[in-house]
Write an enzyme that holds these catalytic residues in place. Structure first.
Site, PDB file in Angstrom:
ATOM      1  CD  GLU A 331      -2.540  -1.365   2.649  1.00  0.00           C
ATOM      2  OE1 GLU A 331      -3.789  -1.508   2.521  1.00  0.00           O
ATOM      3  OE2 GLU A 331      -1.928  -1.164   3.800  1.00  0.00           O
ATOM      4  CB  CYS A 427      -8.458   1.813   7.814  1.00  0.00           C
ATOM      5  SG  CYS A 427      -7.909   1.312   6.063  1.00  0.00           S
TER       6      CYS A 427
HETATM    7  O1  FUB Z   1      -2.819  -0.630   9.295  1.00  0.00           O
HETATM    8  C1  FUB Z   1      -4.029   0.170   9.603  1.00  0.00           C
HETATM    9  C2  FUB Z   1      -4.599   0.620   8.233  1.00  0.00           C
HETATM   10  O2  FUB Z   1      -5.217  -0.549   7.513  1.00  0.00           O
HETATM   11  C3  FUB Z   1      -3.743   1.248   7.593  1.00  0.00           C
HETATM   12  O3  FUB Z   1      -3.389   2.579   7.615  1.00  0.00           O
HETATM   13  C4  FUB Z   1      -4.273   1.068   5.945  1.00  0.00           C
HETATM   14  O4  FUB Z   1      -3.563   1.172   5.067  1.00  0.00           O
HETATM   15  C5  FUB Z   1      -4.801  -0.604   6.205  1.00  0.00           C
HETATM   16  O5  FUB Z   1      -3.959  -1.387   5.894  1.00  0.00           O
HETATM   17 ZN    ZN Z   2      -7.813   3.196   4.959  1.00  0.00          ZN
END
Ligand code: FUB
Ligand code: ZN
Length: 639
Positions: A331, A427
């Protein structure tokens, strides 16, 4: 360092227009909907188990207090499901607690501006549950409390305990500022105090794998005045990337390749970092904390690092929508000018984090470019994360999509053709809710002499200099009327949006500095500003290979896109006419384009100029895409 502070959401009431509608949507639809999602009450949506986990944790604590032992379960995964875990153990992602905290933070922002006894009662019930899930020494994390308390703080790199703390603290401050109620704030402070003991100067030299504790501790510091929280935030920042790596110490092994440390921005001490790398949300949350600490400690070296990282993102690694994170792998950021449109990750949370970072930079570096970036993210890459009815969400925000490819290409498996009701890893939805409900806090800032207008929402606010109100027709005509009732003379600094080709003010000869037009104000005064939100044909730097020979259409802060629903399939066959004859109908933009005609059935054949036919095409604001079912979408069009 010339400093300014943001005027809080509580002091700013958004009065009407575009953002008022969005806040109403958050209050009336999104918050109730998300409450149902957190309680697993939405048919056909991924299960959250968030409230369930808090209940189980509270029960476990109660039992242990009564001397009844509780079962021990594994703590060895990112996601716990009925297929890989015992039925009575923790369920969901390791950071599932944070979803409830984000929800509460959003509720806090709503309550900062209006009384709502029903919502407050619902939130109070949730807070009681959270407090019951807190261990006697202040520790609060349902995964470890349910599954195995003995293992807590043994995997900071992956297990998000400090991340969940950060969201708890942010919720606590928001709710305290709204209601004056101390319960959640006390709960967050008790956990913060434990963290300061555990990871303070004398404690373990750890820091969080997913940053946020840094900026959250600064919020707690501001709310309580306790220096310990500022010190701890600075310690977390100072330690990151120093050797030996804390993550190696806790894991008992070196990861072999320095690149792995970039994922957590732990490859170098932060003051030596020049390029934004690794997981995009983590990165911008870290930089936000760095900007906070730099502002609180007046540290130029830290601020310089923030400036370099901000420029690294916004000059080389950001989509035109404000999205960041070019790859699904980790990501993450990739390299300069690598901004593929159809495999973009551009997580909603990452654009939100970039807004946090830009907002915090305004505290120490008086420059309109930060507010320009906030605006870019807000109107495009963040809003696109939510459906118009507030009941479905995008996690990733591509700039181009063909449904058939998304369904067949595993490299695009992170992309969805339609917004989802909820996610196992949820999230983004509550992050969008907390950002929009608190948008009042992003509009204005002030220092001893100057009041800055950073975002032109219609609003009324109480400031150090007196009352101010803004009547904004920003998106439509670009006209904004500002009325002030000044208690003392001051300077009003109006941001000149970077997209505005020319501008006029009702008063002549403003003094222009760093992208703000400044006026001296005394007593009762009214000023109008007319910006020029004309349609623009934008291109990317030629180093962005994916966009070469293509343009994006913008108007004011909004980026536009083409959809199949309006223009038929095969959007890649369209090219903008050199005489587009743009028309704006108050929402959409119409233009002339040429559509390449079907070239027959051969896959390859000798080149000859293709036949084209004229087509009037419709562009809609990017944030509105995918609200009419599945179909192709494209931001960039050939030219
Ligand atoms: O790891 C917590 C949240 O979940 C991250 O900020 C997002 O990218 C997702 O992976
Ligand atoms: Zn998110």
């Amino acid at each position: 360092m010339e400093k300014a502070k943001a005027i809080s959401n509580k002091a700013v009431k958004i009065t009407d227009g575009f953002w008022k509608e969005k806040i109403e949507l958050i209050k009336n639809e999104v918050i109730p909907y998300q409450w149902s999602a957190l309680n697993d009450e939405i048919d056909g949506a991924a299960k959250s188990c968030c409230l369930r986990n808090f209940r189980l944790a509270a029960e476990a604590i109660k039992k242990r207090k009564q001397g009844i032992s509780t079962p021990v379960y594994a703590v060895d995964k990112w996601e716990y499901t009925p297929d890989n875990s015992e039925p009575e153990s923790f369920m969901g992602w390791v950071f599932q607690d944070s979803d409830l905290y984000k929800w509460l933070e959003a509720v806090g922002y709503i309550l900062q501006n209006e009384n709502n006894a029903e919502l407050e009662a619902l939130a109070d019930g949730a807070i009681e549950l959270i407090c019951n899930a807190q261990e006697t020494d202040g520790y609060l994390n349902t995964l470890y409390t349910i599954n195995n308390p003995a293992l807590r703080f043994t995997n900071l790199r992956d297990h998000h305990e400090l991340y969940c703390f950060g969201h708890l603290a942010e919720a606590a401050v928001s709710y305290y500022e709204a209601t004056g109620k101390q319960a959640l704030l006390n709960c967050a402070c008790r956990y913060a105090d434990l963290i300061c003991r555990e990871f303070g100067e004398e404690g373990k030299a750890g820091y969080d794998g997913h940053e946020i504790a840094e900026m959250a501790l600064i919020k707690l510091f501001k709310a309580t005045g306790s220096d310990d929280y500022l010190k701890q935030a600075k310690l977390f920042i100072d330690r990151r990337g120093t050797k030996p790596y804390y993550f190696d110490i806790e894991q008992g092994k070196n990861r072999g390749n320095e690149l792995y440390y970039e994922y957590n921005q732990a490859h170098l001490p932060v003051r030596e970092q020049d390029s934004a790398v690794g997981h995009a949300v983590r990165a911008v949350y870290l930089y936000s904390g760095m900007a906070d600490v730099a502002a609180e400690t007046d540290e130029e070296k830290l601020l310089s690092a923030c400036k370099r990282l901000f420029d690294s993102i916004t000059n080389k690694r950001m989509y035109i929508t404000g999205g960041i994170g070019s790859t699904r792998h980790g990501e993450a950021f990739t390299t300069d000018y690598h901004l593929p449109n159809d495999t973009a990750y551009a997580e909603s949370c990452a654009a939100i984090g970039l807004t946090f970072f830009a907002h915090r930079m305004l505290k120490s570096d008086f420059n309109a470019k930060y507010a320009d970036v906030m605006e870019r993210c807000l109107y495009n890459g963040i809003l696109s994360g939510m459906a118009e009815d507030g009941k479905a969400f995008f996690y990733t925000n591509p700039l181009e999509l063909r449904p058939d490819e998304v369904k067949t290409d595993p490299d695009k498996s992170h992309i969805k053709t339609e917004r989802q009701k909820w996610f196992g890893c949820a999230c983004c939805p509550p992050n969008i809710a907390r950002l929009i409900s608190g948008i009042g806090g992003y509009c204005l800032s002030e220092n001893e002499s100057t009041l800055f207008i950073n975002l032109y929402c219609s609003l009324e606010a109480e400031t150090e200099f007196g009352k101010i109100s803004i009547e904004s027709d920003y998106l439509n005509s670009g006209r904004v009327k500002i009325s002030v009732n000044a208690k003392k003379p001051f300077r009003l600094a109006l941001r000149i949006p970077e997209w505005s080709k020319g501008f006029t003010f009702s008063r002549e000869n403003p003094f222009i500095k760093n992208g703000y037009a400044c006026f001296d104000i005394e007593g009762k005064d009214t000023l109008t500003a007319e910006f020029n939100p004309e349609i623009r044909i934008m291109r990317a730097n030629s180093r962005v290979r994916e966009d070469i020979g293509r343009v994006a259409i913008t108007r004011g802060p909004l980026v536009y896109c083409l959809e199949e629903a309006d223009n038929g399939s095969g959007l890649h066959l369209l090219r903008l006419s050199p005489h587009p004859k743009f028309e704006f109908d108050g929402g959409s933009i119409y233009a002339n384009a040429y559509r390449e005609e079907d070239g027959g059935s051969a896959l390859y054949f000798e080149y000859k100029k293709p036949n084209e036919r004229l087509q009037r095409v419709r562009f809609i604001p990017y944030y509105k895409w995918a609200n009419r079912g599945e179909g192709e979408m494209q931001v960039y069009i050939r030219i």
